[in-house]
Design an enzyme around this catalytic site. Structure first.
Site, PDB file in Angstrom:
ATOM      1  N   HIS A   1       0.870  -1.173   0.000  1.00 21.69           N
ATOM      2  CA  HIS A   1       0.000   0.000   0.000  1.00 21.69           C
ATOM      3  C   HIS A   1       0.906   1.221   0.000  1.00 21.69           C
ATOM      4  CE1 HIS A   1      -2.884   3.001   1.428  1.00 21.69           C
ATOM      5  NE2 HIS A   1      -3.834   2.150   1.074  1.00 21.69           N
TER       6      HIS A   1
ATOM      7  N   ASP B   1      -7.677  -5.328   0.829  1.00 24.64           N
ATOM      8  CA  ASP B   1      -8.295  -6.373   0.005  1.00 24.64           C
ATOM      9  C   ASP B   1      -7.910  -7.782   0.428  1.00 24.64           C
ATOM     10  OD1 ASP B   1      -9.592  -4.492  -1.631  1.00 24.64           O
ATOM     11  OD2 ASP B   1      -7.749  -4.184  -2.757  1.00 24.64           O
TER      12      ASP B   1
END
Length: 144
Positions: free
Chosen positions: A32, A87
């Site tokens: 991320h 996710d």
């Protein structure tokens, strides 16, 4: 979720991840831009949610998913220093809830619709188009 299903179990997931890493492939659900040095707090909440859902249902297959996810998380942290993103744990939560895989992307997008609309409103208010810092590489000149 497709990666977890393909792997089948904890050992299979570790093997799949290591094979992908050896081929320099990306591992879905990791990395991320903002949460590089620590776990995304949203992912942590979904990790806890997954464990709670599975415990509530008393589902052995769900328990296997929890163990698989933890193994994958451990391997990626050890090998690449990467933490799971939102996710990674959203997919098995959706799975345990019985949501079909083909709805995961629409759910992802629907959750961001308010933010996208806010950007459009801001652009109109300032009479300025804000260009994203990405390069479009898709097909061009398609006719409806």
């Amino acid at each position: 979720m497709e990666m977890l299903l393909e792997a089948g179990d904890e050992d299979g997931l570790e093997r799949l991840i290591r094979e992908k890493l050896a081929r320099k492939e990306r591992i879905m659900g990791f990395g991320h831009r903002v949460y590089m040095r620590r776990m995304d707090p949203r992912a942590q909440l979904l990790k806890e949610t997954l464990a709670a859902l599975v415990a509530q249902k008393g589902d052995p297959e769900g328990e296997k998913l929890v163990r698989m996810c933890q193994r994958g998380e451990d391997v990626m942290r050890a090998e690449k220093g990467l933490f799971p993103n939102l996710d990674y744990y959203a997919a098995p939560v959706y799975w345990v809830l019985g949501i079909p895989i083909e709805l995961y992307t629409p759910i992802f997008f629907a959750a961001r619709t308010a933010g996208l609309v806010a950007h459009v409103v801001e652009q109109h208010a300032h009479n300025r188009l804000f260009r994203p810092r990405v390069l479009y590489t898709g097909p061009r000149g398609l006719k409806p």
